[in-house]
Design a protein around this motif. Structure first.
Motif, PDB file in Angstrom:
ATOM      1  N   LYS A  16       0.739  -1.120  -0.079  1.00 37.45           N
ATOM      2  CA  LYS A  16       0.140  -0.150  -0.147  1.00 37.45           C
ATOM      3  C   LYS A  16       0.940   1.302  -0.189  1.00 37.45           C
ATOM      4  N   THR A  25      -5.442   8.458   2.793  1.00 41.52           N
ATOM      5  CA  THR A  25      -6.197   7.712   1.681  1.00 41.52           C
ATOM      6  C   THR A  25      -4.906   6.671   1.221  1.00 41.52           C
ATOM      7  N   HIS A  54      -3.374   3.348  -1.584  1.00 37.53           N
ATOM      8  CA  HIS A  54      -3.738   2.759  -3.248  1.00 37.53           C
ATOM      9  C   HIS A  54      -2.886   1.514  -2.928  1.00 37.53           C
ATOM     10  N   GLN A  91      -1.675  -1.218  -6.104  1.00 39.58           N
ATOM     11  CA  GLN A  91      -1.612  -1.190  -7.536  1.00 39.58           C
ATOM     12  C   GLN A  91      -1.610  -2.872  -7.835  1.00 39.58           C
TER      13      GLN A  91
END
Length: 104
Positions: free
Chosen positions: A71, A87, A89, A91
């Protein structure tokens, strides 16, 4: 012998037997795939570069697994305004094994 291929907007220098993580590909695990966008091929005595790709060269690979990278956390804040936002993300990727480099 090695080759330079392009996939997922990135370029990779690969040789036979390499394992690498590329941007997620739409294949099942265990499938054989072929990369046609070969930018360069080199063997012991010769180096060929395409303009922009080599037409008769290809790299054959096998899909090993799909997964997600670690992350990446994104933290935004504005000083003295009591604003903060966190936040993250992850991939997706595909791990492949290079089986064969077919040069010109």
């Amino acid at each position: 012998m090695y080759a330079v291929i392009r996939t997922g907007g990135k370029q990779y220098r690969v040789k036979e037997g390499d394992h690498l993580k590329v941007e997620k590909l739409d294949y099942e695990e265990g499938d054989s795939i072929s990369f046609d966008e070969v930018l360069a091929v080199s063997d012991d005595e010769d180096f060929k570069v395409g303009k922009p790709v080599l037409e008769s060269a290809e790299v054959k690979a096998e899909v090993l697994e799909h997964g997600k990278n670690k992350k990446v956390e994104v933290f935004k804040f504005k000083a003295k305004k009591r604003y903060k936002k966190k936040t993250g993300h992850r991939q997706p990727f595909t791990r492949i094994k290079i089986d064969e480099i077919v040069g010109e």
